[in-house]
Motif scaffolding. Sequence first.
Motif, PDB file in Angstrom:
ATOM      1  N   UNK A 148      -3.138  -5.260  -4.954  1.00 50.88           N
ATOM      2  CA  UNK A 148      -3.852  -5.410  -6.072  1.00 50.88           C
ATOM      3  C   UNK A 148      -3.913  -6.985  -6.210  1.00 50.88           C
TER       4      UNK A 148
ATOM      5  N   UNK B 216       7.889 -12.496 -16.088  1.00 53.20           N
ATOM      6  CA  UNK B 216       7.972 -12.209 -15.014  1.00 53.20           C
ATOM      7  C   UNK B 216       8.487 -13.538 -13.967  1.00 53.20           C
TER       8      UNK B 216
ATOM      9  N   UNK C 295      -0.598  -8.528  -5.020  1.00 53.49           N
ATOM     10  CA  UNK C 295       0.593  -7.802  -5.353  1.00 53.49           C
ATOM     11  C   UNK C 295       0.422  -6.696  -4.352  1.00 53.49           C
ATOM     12  N   UNK C 296       1.464  -6.547  -3.424  1.00 53.70           N
ATOM     13  CA  UNK C 296       1.686  -5.596  -2.467  1.00 53.70           C
ATOM     14  C   UNK C 296       3.050  -5.097  -2.567  1.00 53.70           C
ATOM     15  N   UNK C 297       2.754  -3.628  -2.707  1.00 49.75           N
ATOM     16  CA  UNK C 297       3.946  -2.698  -2.986  1.00 49.75           C
ATOM     17  C   UNK C 297       3.722  -1.310  -2.261  1.00 49.75           C
TER      18      UNK C 297
ATOM     19  N   UNK D 139      10.945  -8.154  -3.689  1.00 52.37           N
ATOM     20  CA  UNK D 139      11.897  -7.168  -4.395  1.00 52.37           C
ATOM     21  C   UNK D 139      11.912  -5.912  -3.629  1.00 52.37           C
TER      22      UNK D 139
ATOM     23  N   UNK E 141       9.140  -1.588  -1.605  1.00 53.07           N
ATOM     24  CA  UNK E 141       9.162  -2.954  -1.825  1.00 53.07           C
ATOM     25  C   UNK E 141       7.987  -3.263  -2.926  1.00 53.07           C
ATOM     26  N   UNK E 142       8.107  -4.704  -3.371  1.00 54.74           N
ATOM     27  CA  UNK E 142       7.149  -5.088  -4.067  1.00 54.74           C
ATOM     28  C   UNK E 142       7.257  -6.691  -3.869  1.00 54.74           C
TER      29      UNK E 142
ATOM     30  N   UNK F  44       5.302 -10.612  -4.293  1.00 54.94           N
ATOM     31  CA  UNK F  44       4.045 -11.008  -5.138  1.00 54.94           C
ATOM     32  C   UNK F  44       3.801 -12.299  -4.132  1.00 54.94           C
TER      33      UNK F  44
END
Lengths: 265, 265, 265
Positions: C54, C67, C78-80, C107, C120-121, C123
Amino acid sequence: MQEQLIDKVMEEIKRRMETAQTKAAAGSEQAACISPTPGITEFVGTAMGDTIGLVIANVDPILHEKMKLDPRFRSIGILGGRTGAGPHIMAADEAVKATNTEIVAIELARDTKGGAGHGCLILFGAEEVSDARRAIEVALKELNRTFGDVYANDAGHIELQYTARASYAINKAFGAPLGKAFGIVVGAPAAIGVLMADTAVKTANVEVVTYASPAGGTSFTNEVIITITGDSGAVRQAVIAAREVGRKLLETMAGPAPSLTTPYI
Amino acid sequence: MQEQLIDKVMEEIKRRMETAQTKAAAGSEQAACISPTPGITEFVGTAMGDTIGLVIANVDPILHEKMKLDPRFRSIGILGGRTGAGPHIMAADEAVKATNTEIVAIELARDTKGGAGHGCLILFGAEEVSDARRAIEVALKELNRTFGDVYANDAGHIELQYTARASYAINKAFGAPLGKAFGIVVGAPAAIGVLMADTAVKTANVEVVTYASPAGGTSFTNEVIITITGDSGAVRQAVIAAREVGRKLLETMAGPAPSLTTPYI
Amino acid sequence: MQEQLIDKVMEEIKRRMETAQTKAAAGSEQAACISPTPGITEFVGTAMGDTIGLVIANVDPILHEKMKLDPRFRSIGILGGRTGAGPHIMAADEAVKATNTEIVAIELARDTKGGAGHGCLILFGAEEVSDARRAIEVALKELNRTFGDVYANDAGHIELQYTARASYAINKAFGAPLGKAFGIVVGAPAAIGVLMADTAVKTANVEVVTYASPAGGTSFTNEVIITITGDSGAVRQAVIAAREVGRKLLETMAGPAPSLTTPYI
């Protein structure tokens, strides 16, 4: 002709399996409502999310100390589940409003039966066990509603919560101001939660109380969680906008993500 | 008549599926005992709970330092599983009693293959790899027993452990006194564990060594865990009383919760 | 004769079930490639491991602050995902190499949909949303490759990663030196990871950057993870040796552990 017979058998098998599943589902639903009591006086009841409610009239003094409970409370109410923390905190919030109890602990496990979120353990303190029991009864009954804006599919889940007036459980869990409108916005996987959070705060004039992510504020769950406060109309609007975007993303990942019960917001 | 045929077919299908499952179960049991060796000298064996036992004769010096191992030990024994930490700690305790090894690390993962509990990694230090190997062999053999008072169903699990004489693994993991009787009481979801803990300490005159819950002392598992010490009769009695209440609650939530192997307490 | 008919029906049922499964599998594969867009401008795409990508063009200022994002970046990518952290970090590393973005957060959740590892997350920060979008596109495309040396079966998984030249994502996640060869060695359950780590460092002259285990450096996953740097030939050789031993152990535990896509190392 044999082809036809096989087709008929296949159809029959399918029909019977579906009937069996429907029966099982109905049975489990009923079980959640009228579960047989285990013959233990401390047992209060069960609810969805593998939730159980218990009371202890007089906590053993050694354990009382090890659990670091407030000395004022001899009795405790115990509410715990495998799936859900938000629904339980919201339900506990209604329970403290309705009874002479206090929230003494809210602990979030990394659970949800293998999903991306939390399970929980919530303890109510009371001077009288009847108060603790009443609090657990109220909370168990509320859970069906507070699971209403949890939407899940194979890829993850989103969760929304809203109350016009936050009470002590919400205050204990998030530090949100008492008596004001309050909302929770959760997205899992966490990536979805980031966009839901951004949508919520852009939609209406709300204040962010907490922001939590896998590495901070959660028990390492794959969630981004924001909590918001403010004017009741604004909080509600923010939560609803976040729900729309979160649900669309989740459904893009893995198809329909229905409510676990009935939406209430 | 076709109805009858379909019924017969359905019965036959059911019968064949059950036979297949029984065979598969038996096969997996056998596989656990006589797993084919992978042709790696470090491999010792496997056991239930997705447990594997390994040894390293001479840990690489760089890795040795990164792992912060005691310089005295060139050799290590490695015991790790996806499900269970209590059973492994108890088994490791028997292994240190029986061999010339020490426990150098006990680490608890948030695992259990998606269940509510822990997985684990236990390291034994030894000066000779033969000692490390012997320790792993003993531990692997003990696991069948130490899984005996783990009872599980879809809602969660309870676990009980008891030894008349705690040794170094138990001491390392919980700080329990050496040579004294020792017991572990675990309930998941954590709510059940609270009542089991209360029951245990009320039943007999025991001392609480540790109290752990989702937010403290566990790796965020959905468990309440107490460990107790004292007179061997008292510890045993406390553990058994906790087992009764825990099992009843778990079975109220989701039906029969049988032992994973054979109860030993 | 009835026996024969039942046999035929059983065969037919088996055949139809397999066809249905094949179709479902093919369908889900296709779904991963051409997922319908949710009609949200922030949506970039999805990939394996329940991964979603996203972008947010202008992060809300309140959220931006909560944040703790670097004020330089108005836009974020955003890659999760639910499964995998290594594959995503490696993919992100390629993305920062290819675009005008920086990694602002990595993260690791305790996830993998109930498996032993991480979700995972990640940014990305960018001054222009087009850069953020490009980074996410690159990362999503890389994932199919970086999942190539993940091998899994019912007992756990192993994961290997290798790059001849580490960039900023790897540097951010592990503190590995920029521009040098870099490798990741993961084994789950953690016991397998210990032996893989030992094998890797004994095989070639490499430097250990990090060592992580359930109790330290992971989010309580049941993994041992080492990261290594050094000469590109040495790193590659070390990673391959660890892969051999890890895969053999995993397959001893629970049978074939195939690559999730296609091995690339």
